[in-house]
Design a protein around this motif. Structure first.
Motif, PDB file in Angstrom:
ATOM      1  N   GLU A  52      72.671  -1.014 104.066  1.00  0.00           N
ATOM      2  CA  GLU A  52      74.069  -1.001 103.610  1.00  0.00           C
ATOM      3  C   GLU A  52      74.001  -1.077 102.095  1.00  0.00           C
ATOM      4  O   GLU A  52      73.516  -2.082 101.549  1.00  0.00           O
ATOM      5  CB  GLU A  52      74.812  -2.223 104.171  1.00  0.00           C
ATOM      6  N   PHE A  53      74.395  -0.017 101.409  1.00  0.00           N
ATOM      7  CA  PHE A  53      74.250   0.007  99.945  1.00  0.00           C
ATOM      8  C   PHE A  53      75.639   0.134  99.326  1.00  0.00           C
ATOM      9  O   PHE A  53      76.399   1.054  99.642  1.00  0.00           O
ATOM     10  CB  PHE A  53      73.354   1.179  99.517  1.00  0.00           C
ATOM     11  N   MET A  54      75.945  -0.825  98.453  1.00  0.00           N
ATOM     12  CA  MET A  54      77.278  -0.845  97.819  1.00  0.00           C
ATOM     13  C   MET A  54      77.632   0.514  97.209  1.00  0.00           C
ATOM     14  O   MET A  54      76.781   1.152  96.574  1.00  0.00           O
ATOM     15  CB  MET A  54      77.302  -1.848  96.668  1.00  0.00           C
ATOM     16  N   ILE A  65      78.893   0.529  85.005  1.00  0.00           N
ATOM     17  CA  ILE A  65      79.207   1.860  85.552  1.00  0.00           C
ATOM     18  C   ILE A  65      77.903   2.651  85.585  1.00  0.00           C
ATOM     19  O   ILE A  65      77.252   2.864  84.555  1.00  0.00           O
ATOM     20  CB  ILE A  65      80.226   2.608  84.663  1.00  0.00           C
ATOM     21  N   CYS A  66      77.522   3.085  86.784  1.00  0.00           N
ATOM     22  CA  CYS A  66      76.279   3.854  86.972  1.00  0.00           C
ATOM     23  C   CYS A  66      76.623   5.352  87.036  1.00  0.00           C
ATOM     24  O   CYS A  66      77.745   5.726  87.394  1.00  0.00           O
ATOM     25  CB  CYS A  66      75.613   3.396  88.266  1.00  0.00           C
ATOM     26  N   GLY A  67      75.630   6.178  86.728  1.00  0.00           N
ATOM     27  CA  GLY A  67      75.819   7.626  86.826  1.00  0.00           C
ATOM     28  C   GLY A  67      76.269   8.053  88.219  1.00  0.00           C
ATOM     29  O   GLY A  67      77.046   9.002  88.364  1.00  0.00           O
ATOM     30  N   SER A  68      75.803   7.349  89.256  1.00  0.00           N
ATOM     31  CA  SER A  68      76.212   7.754  90.614  1.00  0.00           C
ATOM     32  C   SER A  68      77.690   7.431  90.846  1.00  0.00           C
ATOM     33  O   SER A  68      78.395   8.182  91.522  1.00  0.00           O
ATOM     34  CB  SER A  68      75.321   7.121  91.678  1.00  0.00           C
ATOM     35  N   ASP A  69      78.194   6.321  90.248  1.00  0.00           N
ATOM     36  CA  ASP A  69      79.631   6.031  90.341  1.00  0.00           C
ATOM     37  C   ASP A  69      80.426   7.183  89.714  1.00  0.00           C
ATOM     38  O   ASP A  69      81.431   7.650  90.265  1.00  0.00           O
ATOM     39  CB  ASP A  69      79.979   4.743  89.572  1.00  0.00           C
ATOM     40  N   PHE A 104      62.056   5.161  94.613  1.00  0.00           N
ATOM     41  CA  PHE A 104      63.409   5.124  95.169  1.00  0.00           C
ATOM     42  C   PHE A 104      63.983   3.712  95.123  1.00  0.00           C
ATOM     43  O   PHE A 104      63.435   2.791  95.748  1.00  0.00           O
ATOM     44  CB  PHE A 104      63.386   5.630  96.621  1.00  0.00           C
ATOM     45  N   ARG A 105      65.042   3.559  94.370  1.00  0.00           N
ATOM     46  CA  ARG A 105      65.720   2.268  94.225  1.00  0.00           C
ATOM     47  C   ARG A 105      64.701   1.170  93.887  1.00  0.00           C
ATOM     48  O   ARG A 105      63.932   1.309  92.958  1.00  0.00           O
ATOM     49  CB  ARG A 105      66.566   1.948  95.458  1.00  0.00           C
ATOM     50  N   PHE A 106      64.621   0.115  94.723  1.00  0.00           N
ATOM     51  CA  PHE A 106      63.762  -1.030  94.342  1.00  0.00           C
ATOM     52  C   PHE A 106      63.598  -1.960  95.538  1.00  0.00           C
ATOM     53  O   PHE A 106      64.378  -1.937  96.495  1.00  0.00           O
ATOM     54  CB  PHE A 106      64.404  -1.816  93.181  1.00  0.00           C
ATOM     55  N   ARG A 107      62.545  -2.750  95.464  1.00  0.00           N
ATOM     56  CA  ARG A 107      62.328  -3.825  96.437  1.00  0.00           C
ATOM     57  C   ARG A 107      61.650  -4.984  95.720  1.00  0.00           C
ATOM     58  O   ARG A 107      60.783  -4.778  94.852  1.00  0.00           O
ATOM     59  CB  ARG A 107      61.469  -3.355  97.624  1.00  0.00           C
ATOM     60  N   CYS A 124      70.766  -6.305  86.133  1.00  0.00           N
ATOM     61  CA  CYS A 124      69.524  -6.456  86.911  1.00  0.00           C
ATOM     62  C   CYS A 124      69.343  -5.263  87.844  1.00  0.00           C
ATOM     63  O   CYS A 124      68.219  -4.983  88.265  1.00  0.00           O
ATOM     64  CB  CYS A 124      69.566  -7.740  87.744  1.00  0.00           C
ATOM     65  N   GLU A 125      70.452  -4.560  88.151  1.00  0.00           N
ATOM     66  CA  GLU A 125      70.306  -3.421  89.067  1.00  0.00           C
ATOM     67  C   GLU A 125      69.549  -2.260  88.413  1.00  0.00           C
ATOM     68  O   GLU A 125      68.457  -1.888  88.879  1.00  0.00           O
ATOM     69  CB  GLU A 125      71.678  -3.002  89.609  1.00  0.00           C
ATOM     70  N   PRO A 126      70.051  -1.685  87.306  1.00  0.00           N
ATOM     71  CA  PRO A 126      69.236  -0.622  86.692  1.00  0.00           C
ATOM     72  C   PRO A 126      67.878  -1.134  86.206  1.00  0.00           C
ATOM     73  O   PRO A 126      66.884  -0.385  86.238  1.00  0.00           O
ATOM     74  CB  PRO A 126      70.109  -0.116  85.521  1.00  0.00           C
ATOM     75  N   GLY A 162      81.030   0.927  92.329  1.00  0.00           N
ATOM     76  CA  GLY A 162      80.413  -0.177  91.579  1.00  0.00           C
ATOM     77  C   GLY A 162      79.339  -0.895  92.379  1.00  0.00           C
ATOM     78  O   GLY A 162      79.619  -1.472  93.429  1.00  0.00           O
ATOM     79  N   HIS A 163      78.091  -0.824  91.849  1.00  0.00           N
ATOM     80  CA  HIS A 163      77.023  -1.548  92.553  1.00  0.00           C
ATOM     81  C   HIS A 163      76.126  -2.332  91.589  1.00  0.00           C
ATOM     82  O   HIS A 163      75.102  -2.856  91.996  1.00  0.00           O
ATOM     83  CB  HIS A 163      76.173  -0.580  93.403  1.00  0.00           C
ATOM     84  N   GLU A 164      76.517  -2.397  90.305  1.00  0.00           N
ATOM     85  CA  GLU A 164      75.747  -3.202  89.339  1.00  0.00           C
ATOM     86  C   GLU A 164      76.612  -4.421  89.035  1.00  0.00           C
ATOM     87  O   GLU A 164      77.385  -4.419  88.085  1.00  0.00           O
ATOM     88  CB  GLU A 164      75.513  -2.392  88.056  1.00  0.00           C
ATOM     89  N   SER A 208      66.100  -3.189  87.785  1.00  0.00           N
ATOM     90  CA  SER A 208      65.270  -3.166  89.000  1.00  0.00           C
ATOM     91  C   SER A 208      64.722  -1.774  89.283  1.00  0.00           C
ATOM     92  O   SER A 208      63.571  -1.629  89.722  1.00  0.00           O
ATOM     93  CB  SER A 208      66.096  -3.656  90.199  1.00  0.00           C
ATOM     94  N   VAL A 209      65.562  -0.745  89.048  1.00  0.00           N
ATOM     95  CA  VAL A 209      65.077   0.636  89.212  1.00  0.00           C
ATOM     96  C   VAL A 209      63.870   0.843  88.293  1.00  0.00           C
ATOM     97  O   VAL A 209      62.842   1.418  88.677  1.00  0.00           O
ATOM     98  CB  VAL A 209      66.198   1.650  88.868  1.00  0.00           C
ATOM     99  N   ALA A 210      63.991   0.319  87.060  1.00  0.00           N
ATOM    100  CA  ALA A 210      62.922   0.484  86.070  1.00  0.00           C
ATOM    101  C   ALA A 210      61.673  -0.318  86.452  1.00  0.00           C
ATOM    102  O   ALA A 210      60.545   0.169  86.309  1.00  0.00           O
ATOM    103  CB  ALA A 210      63.435   0.045  84.695  1.00  0.00           C
TER     104      ALA A 210
HETATM  105  C1  THR Z   1      69.777   2.675  93.023  1.00  0.00           C
HETATM  106  C2  THR Z   1      71.122   3.069  92.482  1.00  0.00           C
HETATM  107  O1  THR Z   1      71.233   2.695  91.134  1.00  0.00           O
HETATM  108  C3  THR Z   1      71.372   4.522  92.641  1.00  0.00           C
HETATM  109  N1  THR Z   1      72.528   4.910  91.913  1.00  0.00           N
HETATM  110  C4  THR Z   1      71.524   4.833  94.121  1.00  0.00           C
HETATM  111  O2  THR Z   1      72.617   4.835  94.629  1.00  0.00           O
HETATM  112  O3  THR Z   1      70.556   5.063  94.769  1.00  0.00           O
END
Ligand code: THR
Ligand code: NAD
Length: 343
Positions: free
Chosen positions: A110-112, A36-40, A289-292, A147-149, A61-63, A151-153
């Motif tokens: 397209e971002f989950m 669960i991410c803060g944006s969720d 911003f996010r990750f690549r 791996c998602e958060p 949910g995107h993690e 990746s932000v780090a």
């Molecule tokens: C990158 C991701 O974790 C962030 N919550 C976003 O939507 O941008």
């Protein structure tokens, strides 16, 4: 298949949808873990983030991580049963930023779990195989989902050009700040000072390897940084709180010629930052911003045990209790909630 969908702020509905078929180039993944991410939580509470508004029922949910259930036409390198983590953003691949390799800046990504794109609180997700990463045997899907958060780090650490021995201030000990601490240490930082306003989070940051912590609710950040660096200022500040006071102070506490990287997103429309100080100290002041191109490295860091992401998890609850899980995730001392999907 079972999904959980946000229908209005504070309301999740459990629904049945048809199980998707993987298109050519896609994998069908049976979801097992979703963080669960803060944006969720923000979408859950407010139904929007800025211009992104939940107008139709949205799967958050995107993690996420899970097990390959089926392989679409033309996909090589995966087979059913493989455990994978999913990079949640699939860029267009054609725009100028994608062609320049900066695909995290693609305006058509397209971002989950970003309206109108659904996320992973669903038994199955069909996803572009180019954005799926096989997990080695010693990395669980529980860790793989993070791996998602991570990746932000990693992306912020790269943006900061952290060098061997650097002193780093990480502002904010939420999940992102905690993992930035891990990432900068893995990159060779010599000392890491972590700030927050919640004492229990700072205790966890210390247990997690911070060299020192400062509770800026009742201590001076400037004094703590002076003590930490003998009055020089830190080589690098990575701002991961989004708090206005923290963002404002970044340019004061970094050393001359140092680097500030902002990850945190503020609720304020405008925050005053001393631009003369950026010039006079010749700072690199950057956003992240996010990750690549981070997922292979995130998986490798986990495989080698160079970072530990599971320590940030406070609780694990099933998707059948998603409302309770989201309510718990809003408690002030919680860093990360994990949701299990399926049996
Ligand atoms: C990158 C991701 O974790 C962030 N919550 C976003 O939507 O941008
Ligand atoms: N740039 C990106 O790609 C990206 C990706 C993910 C998250 N974010 C943003 O990064 C920030 C961190 O994400 P998170 O999930 O860890 O958020 P979080 O809210 O869980 O953590 C933020 C932490 O900052 C602390 N804090 C509050 N005021 C502070 C202050 N003055 N000084 C220091 N710490 C303070 C809070 O107590 C909390 O522990 C958020 O703003 C989030 O929106 C950005």
């Amino acid at each position: 298949m079972q999904t959980v969908e946000l229908t209005e702020p504070g309301v999740f509905e459990h629904r049945e949808r048809d199980r998707p078929d993987p298109e050519p180039g896609e994998l069908l993944v049976r979801t097992t873990h979703v963080g669960i991410c803060g944006s969720d939580v923000h979408y859950y509470e407010h139904g929007r983030i800025g211009d992104y508004v939940v107008e139709d029922p949205l799967i958050l949910g995107h993690e996420s991580a899970g097990e390959v259930a089926a392989v679409g036409e033309g996909v090589t390198g995966f087979e059913p049963g493989d455990e994978v983590t999913l990079e949640p953003g699939v860029p267009c691949g054609e725009c100028a930023r994608c062609r320049a390799g900066e695909y995290n800046l693609c305006p058509d990504v397209e971002f989950m779990a970003t309206p109108p794109d659904h996320g992973a609180f669903a038994e199955y997700v069909a996803w572009d195989a180019d954005f799926a990463y096989r997990l080695p045997e010693n990395v669980s899907t529980r860790a793989g989902a993070l791996c998602e958060p991570l990746s932000v780090a990693i992306h912020a650490t790269r943006r900061a050009d952290v060098e061997l021995g650097d002193s780093v201030l990480v502002s904010g000990a939420g999940p992102i700040g905690m993992l930035v601490g891990e990432a900068v240490r893995a990159a060779g930082a010599g000392s890491v000072l972590v700030s927050d306003v919640v004492g229990t989070k700072l205790e966890r940051a210390e247990a997690y390897g911070a060299t020192a912590t400062v509770n800026v609710a009742d201590e001076s950040l400037a004094e703590a940084v002076d003590d930490f660096t003998d009055g020089e200022g830190v080589d690098v500040v990575i701002e991961a709180s989004g708090a206005a006071a923290s963002i404002e102070s970044t340019v004061d506490v970094v050393r001359r010629g140092g680097t500030v990287v902002c990850i945190g997103l503020s609720a304020e429309d405008e925050i005053p930052v001393e631009t003369n100080e950026i010039v006079d100290k010749e700072l690199d002041f950057k956003g992240s911003f996010r990750f690549r191109n981070t997922y292979d490295d995130a998986v490798s860091l986990l495989e080698r045990g160079a970072v530990d992401v599971e320590r940030i998890i406070d609780f694990e609850m099933p998707m059948s209790d998603l409302t309770a899980a989201f309510e718990r995730a809003t408690e002030p001392d919680v860093v990360k909630g994990m949701v299990t999907v399926g049996e």
